[in-house]
Write an enzyme that holds these catalytic residues in place. Sequence first.
Site, PDB file in Angstrom:
ATOM      1  N   ARG A  77       0.848  -1.194   0.000  1.00 60.10           N
ATOM      2  CA  ARG A  77       0.000   0.000   0.000  1.00 60.10           C
ATOM      3  C   ARG A  77       0.883   1.242   0.000  1.00 60.10           C
ATOM      4  O   ARG A  77       1.737   1.399   0.876  1.00 60.10           O
ATOM      5  CB  ARG A  77      -0.906  -0.002   1.242  1.00 60.10           C
ATOM      6  CG  ARG A  77      -1.714   1.253   1.396  1.00 60.10           C
ATOM      7  CD  ARG A  77      -2.691   1.201   2.582  1.00 60.10           C
ATOM      8  NE  ARG A  77      -3.408   2.457   2.647  1.00 60.10           N
ATOM      9  CZ  ARG A  77      -3.450   3.263   3.697  1.00 60.10           C
ATOM     10  NH1 ARG A  77      -2.855   2.932   4.832  1.00 60.10           N
ATOM     11  NH2 ARG A  77      -4.105   4.406   3.643  1.00 60.10           N
ATOM     12  N   HIS A 121      -3.309  10.822   0.973  1.00 63.06           N
ATOM     13  CA  HIS A 121      -2.794  10.621   2.331  1.00 63.06           C
ATOM     14  C   HIS A 121      -2.268  11.978   2.812  1.00 63.06           C
ATOM     15  O   HIS A 121      -1.075  12.140   3.070  1.00 63.06           O
ATOM     16  CB  HIS A 121      -1.729   9.521   2.336  1.00 63.06           C
ATOM     17  CG  HIS A 121      -1.513   8.871   3.676  1.00 63.06           C
ATOM     18  ND1 HIS A 121      -1.610   7.511   3.873  1.00 63.06           N
ATOM     19  CD2 HIS A 121      -1.195   9.394   4.889  1.00 63.06           C
ATOM     20  CE1 HIS A 121      -1.347   7.223   5.153  1.00 63.06           C
ATOM     21  NE2 HIS A 121      -1.092   8.350   5.790  1.00 63.06           N
ATOM     22  N   GLU A 166      -7.870   8.126   6.373  1.00 60.01           N
ATOM     23  CA  GLU A 166      -8.218   8.764   7.640  1.00 60.01           C
ATOM     24  C   GLU A 166      -8.731  10.191   7.472  1.00 60.01           C
ATOM     25  O   GLU A 166      -8.093  11.148   7.964  1.00 60.01           O
ATOM     26  CB  GLU A 166      -7.015   8.750   8.591  1.00 60.01           C
ATOM     27  CG  GLU A 166      -6.527   7.353   8.942  1.00 60.01           C
ATOM     28  CD  GLU A 166      -5.534   7.341  10.110  1.00 60.01           C
ATOM     29  OE1 GLU A 166      -5.166   8.418  10.601  1.00 60.01           O
ATOM     30  OE2 GLU A 166      -5.146   6.239  10.537  1.00 60.01           O
ATOM     31  N   ASN A 293      -7.631   1.368   9.897  1.00 60.03           N
ATOM     32  CA  ASN A 293      -6.333   1.525  10.554  1.00 60.03           C
ATOM     33  C   ASN A 293      -6.543   1.428  12.053  1.00 60.03           C
ATOM     34  O   ASN A 293      -7.431   2.083  12.599  1.00 60.03           O
ATOM     35  CB  ASN A 293      -5.720   2.900  10.254  1.00 60.03           C
ATOM     36  CG  ASN A 293      -5.341   3.068   8.789  1.00 60.03           C
ATOM     37  OD1 ASN A 293      -5.369   2.100   8.023  1.00 60.03           O
ATOM     38  ND2 ASN A 293      -4.994   4.276   8.398  1.00 60.03           N
ATOM     39  N   TYR A 295      -4.429   1.308  15.905  1.00 55.35           N
ATOM     40  CA  TYR A 295      -3.208   1.361  16.711  1.00 55.35           C
ATOM     41  C   TYR A 295      -3.447   1.122  18.196  1.00 55.35           C
ATOM     42  O   TYR A 295      -2.709   0.398  18.843  1.00 55.35           O
ATOM     43  CB  TYR A 295      -2.492   2.715  16.523  1.00 55.35           C
ATOM     44  CG  TYR A 295      -1.906   2.843  15.143  1.00 55.35           C
ATOM     45  CD1 TYR A 295      -0.644   2.343  14.860  1.00 55.35           C
ATOM     46  CD2 TYR A 295      -2.641   3.409  14.103  1.00 55.35           C
ATOM     47  CE1 TYR A 295      -0.103   2.415  13.586  1.00 55.35           C
ATOM     48  CE2 TYR A 295      -2.115   3.485  12.819  1.00 55.35           C
ATOM     49  CZ  TYR A 295      -0.846   2.983  12.566  1.00 55.35           C
ATOM     50  OH  TYR A 295      -0.328   3.052  11.306  1.00 55.35           O
ATOM     51  N   GLU A 363      -3.628  -0.441   8.132  1.00 53.48           N
ATOM     52  CA  GLU A 363      -2.461  -0.077   8.961  1.00 53.48           C
ATOM     53  C   GLU A 363      -2.598  -0.682  10.350  1.00 53.48           C
ATOM     54  O   GLU A 363      -3.670  -0.642  10.954  1.00 53.48           O
ATOM     55  CB  GLU A 363      -2.329   1.448   9.159  1.00 53.48           C
ATOM     56  CG  GLU A 363      -1.976   2.223   7.931  1.00 53.48           C
ATOM     57  CD  GLU A 363      -1.882   3.730   8.184  1.00 53.48           C
ATOM     58  OE1 GLU A 363      -1.629   4.137   9.339  1.00 53.48           O
ATOM     59  OE2 GLU A 363      -2.067   4.486   7.216  1.00 53.48           O
TER      60      GLU A 363
END
Length: 464
Positions: A77, A121, A166, A293, A295, A363
């Site tokens: 990606r 992005h 995002e 994504n 985290y 991600e």
Amino acid sequence: MNEPKLPPGLLFGTATAAYQVEGAAGEDGRGPSIWDTYCRTPGRVARGESGDVACDHYHRYAEDVALLAELGVDLYRFSVSWPRIQPSGRGRPNPAGLAFYDRLVDTVLAAGVEPVLTLYHWDLPQALEDEGGWRVRDTARRFGEYARIVAEHLGDRVNHWITLNEPFCSAFVGHAVGRHAPGTREGTPALAAAHHLLLAHGAAVGELRACDAGRVGITLNPDHLLPATETEADRAAVERARTLHNRTWFDPLFTGAYPDNEQEVWGELADGSYRREGDLEAIGQPLDFLGVNFYRPIMLRDVPHEQADPRLRTAVDIGAEQVSFQGARHTTMGWPVVPESFADLLVDLDRRYPGLPPILITENGSAEADEPDEDGRVHDEDRIAYLRDHLSALARAIDAGVDVRGYFVWSLLDNFEWAYGYDRRFGLVRVDYENLERHPKDSYHWYRDYLTSHRLRRAPGAPS
Ligand code: GBH
């Protein structure tokens, strides 16, 4: 060590983004983006760093693709820099910009890896920002035109298209927190930016479909939000934050409606002045996949959010304040490591939005201290544990019925971590910023071995 068992058909990859790795900011006709401007504004980015050189991926892409090939991933990606394609955000494409992505995509394909292309992005052409940027509706139209150019050029070779990365960050970190470009602290204009980003996504979906470009999706960063206590007040704060972080995107994209509690969250800031008839139809076109994504989870408590001067209220002043997570390890980002919440988030989204398309985890990864040992190698055991535990959590979510088709580690390389600059390292590969040499970390070798064993299980006749 027991490695996570994931379905044999699951695809694996790794990810980067243009401004974070490419460098070559002034080359081959690239125009300035809002991140060039932001980085040049004193006090914005740690140590005054910028993506001017970054990993010099623009010149070293062949070496980086060789690292991908050696790693054995199915997917790569990357993102396209809009100001390389349209230096002022409009008009005829810059041939040298297109030629770079030709070289990159052809090299990735020749390595037996499938490219997954993100159109945006975060690097908006500065010329568009000068005309209002995401606060104005015209930027959504411009994005559709840009998407068309890229799709016409690469649609014959790229099969997976992500419109936006995002948009929460573009809208709210950019225009309300002020920690991303353009770095303002606004109310209604930030909500307008959110809406125009969704419209831009819709415009791009239309163009990608018209070009028959392949599979189309969007990458969101839904947060797993937890109340600090079980009090009514903290739970109400979480519901407001759920609208800010998640529902603003998921509801129009996947239910065809705006969140029903906008007034409660934003009061008169959410005046709807930026919305028109037909927008929801444009936004909610069917998608082939959803990028997620993930985290870390976020814990929140209720705080008063009345401003002395209501005109100073920004779109993130919603009476929910982050509290720290007790009892978890924290990465160098200060983020708690709580793998269960990855599974909980995915299951929760699946239950809340029954019509979701298949999910790609676009991600997941961690920033660690990563200093080379005496032997010159980076023994990043913490990153390996993070990845292993999050893959196990992913396996649990899949067992619980969530339709996940792919997983990407952020990131292939250490790179420019936005406002934090270069000292937050997310790479499987260390970048020595003195000489730009690449050094695979232990996590790179771990991921490669994991993929090898996964692939063996995928082979016909292999025991599952
Ligand atoms: C992703 O963002 C990005 O897609 C990627 O480019 C990035 O390198 C990676 O994750 C690692 O960070 O405290 O309000 O100022 C992750 C989302 C957005 C989380 C910015 C932290 C700071 C918000 N990140 N955010 S604030």
